[in-house]
Design an enzyme around this catalytic site. Structure first.
Site, PDB file in Angstrom:
ATOM      1  N   HIS A   1      -2.393   6.777   4.346  1.00 14.98           N
ATOM      2  CA  HIS A   1      -1.397   5.746   4.664  1.00 14.98           C
ATOM      3  C   HIS A   1       0.043   6.192   4.409  1.00 14.98           C
ATOM      4  CE1 HIS A   1      -0.192   1.221   4.584  1.00 14.98           C
ATOM      5  NE2 HIS A   1      -0.019   1.779   5.773  1.00 14.98           N
TER       6      HIS A   1
ATOM      7  N   CYS B   1       0.813  -1.213   0.000  1.00 11.85           N
ATOM      8  CA  CYS B   1       0.000   0.000   0.000  1.00 11.85           C
ATOM      9  C   CYS B   1       0.849   1.266   0.000  1.00 11.85           C
ATOM     10  CB  CYS B   1      -0.900   0.035   1.228  1.00 11.85           C
ATOM     11  SG  CYS B   1      -1.615  -1.524   1.724  1.00 11.85           S
TER      12      CYS B   1
END
Length: 231
Positions: free
Chosen positions: A106, A53
Site C-alpha cells: 500500500h 493505512c
C-alpha cells in the site's frame, strides 16, 4: 554458531487498535500469543501516526513523518513515498541482509514505487489498500490471489494464513542458507471488510454483534499465526 547479524521480523496488522488486545484490557477478545509477546518485550508506547493505512506503513518504513515522506493519505495520489528517501529494507540490504515482504504494501502499485523498487528482494504482496480495493476488486479473502514478485498466484488459503505461511517458508530457506534476513509481515486484517474464518468467529458470536464478532475473528487468526511463528 553465533550469528554476527541477528534476524529481524516486523509484524504490522492493519487498523488494529490499542484496545484490540486482551493484554490491554479488552474484556471479550483473547489474544494469548500477542499477550505473551508483549509480556516478554519492551513496549514503545509513543508512536504517533494519522489513523490511515498508508501513513502508518510509510512512517514505519521511512522513519519520517507522513507529511515529510509524502505518503500522507490513502487516495488522491498521496500514497507513495518520496523517491529519494532511504527505506528500512534498503538499510538492511546495504548491510548484507535478504529482505522480504509478505502481505500489504500500500505504498504504490506501479514502478518505481512497488516493494521490489523500495528495497525488498522477496515480494509476496497485493495491490491497492486491500483485497477488495479497486485494483483487487475480484480477490478473495478465503482463496487469496497474490503477487509473487510480478507473477500472479492463486493460493487457495485464507489471507492471513497465507502471509505467515509464505514468510515462514522463506525464512526457513534463508536460515538453511545461513543468510541473515529482514522479514516484514504486513497483514490486511483486521481492516474491513470483516471476513473471518467461521471457526475464528464462533467464540464471539454470542458475546458481541456480528460485525464485532467477525472483527475479533480476524484478530484471533492473527494471534494464532503469531503463535505459530513464535513456535
Amino acid at each position: 554458531k553465533v550469528r554476527s547479524a541477528p534476524n529481524v521480523i516486523v509484524i504490522l496488522s492493519d487498523d488494529q487498535g490499542y484496545g484490540d488486545f486482551s493484554s490491554n484490557g479488552n474484556p471479550v477478545l483473547q489474544t494469548p500469543a500477542l499477550d505473551k509477546l508483549a509480556n516478554e518485550a519492551v513496549k514503545f508506547t509513543d508512536f504517533h501516526v494519522s489513523p490511515y493505512c498508508t501513513p502508518t506503513r510509510g512512517q514505519l518504513l521511512s522513519g519520517l513523518d507522513a507529511l515529510h515522506n509524502k505518503a500522507a493519505t490513502v487516495g488522491t495520489g498521496r500514497n507513495t513515498m518520496k523517491r529519494d528517501i532511504v527505506t528500512m529494507p534498503e538499510v538492511f540490504k546495504r548491510n548484507g541482509y535478504h529482505t522480504g515482504i509478505f502481505g500489504k504494501w500500500h505504498l504504490g502499485d506501479n514502478y518505481p514505487d512497488r516493494p521490489m523498487d523500495r528495497g525488498f528482494d522477496k515480494c509476496v504482496w497485493f495491490k491497492g489498500w486491500g483485497l477488495l480495493s479497486e485494483s483487487e476488486y475480484d480477490n478473495d479473502y478465503y482463496n487469496t490471489r497474490y503477487m509473487d514478485g510480478l507473477r500472479p498466484v492463486v493460493s487457495g488459503k485464507y489471507c492471513t494464513d497465507l502471509w505467515f505461511d509464505e514468510a515462514m517458508k522463506w525464512m526457513d530457506q534463508q536460515a538453511a542458507d545461513d543468510q541473515p534476513f529482514f522479514t516484514y509481515i504486513a497483514t490486511n486484517a483486521p481492516h474491513g471488510p470483516f471476513y473471518a474464518l467461521p471457526a475464528d468467529v464462533a467464540p464471539y458470536k454470542d458475546k458481541v454483534d456480528s460485525s464485532a464478532a467477525a472483527f475479533f475473528g480476524m484478530l484471533k487468526n492473527i494471534d494464532r499465526n503469531v503463535g505459530r511463528l513464535d513456535e
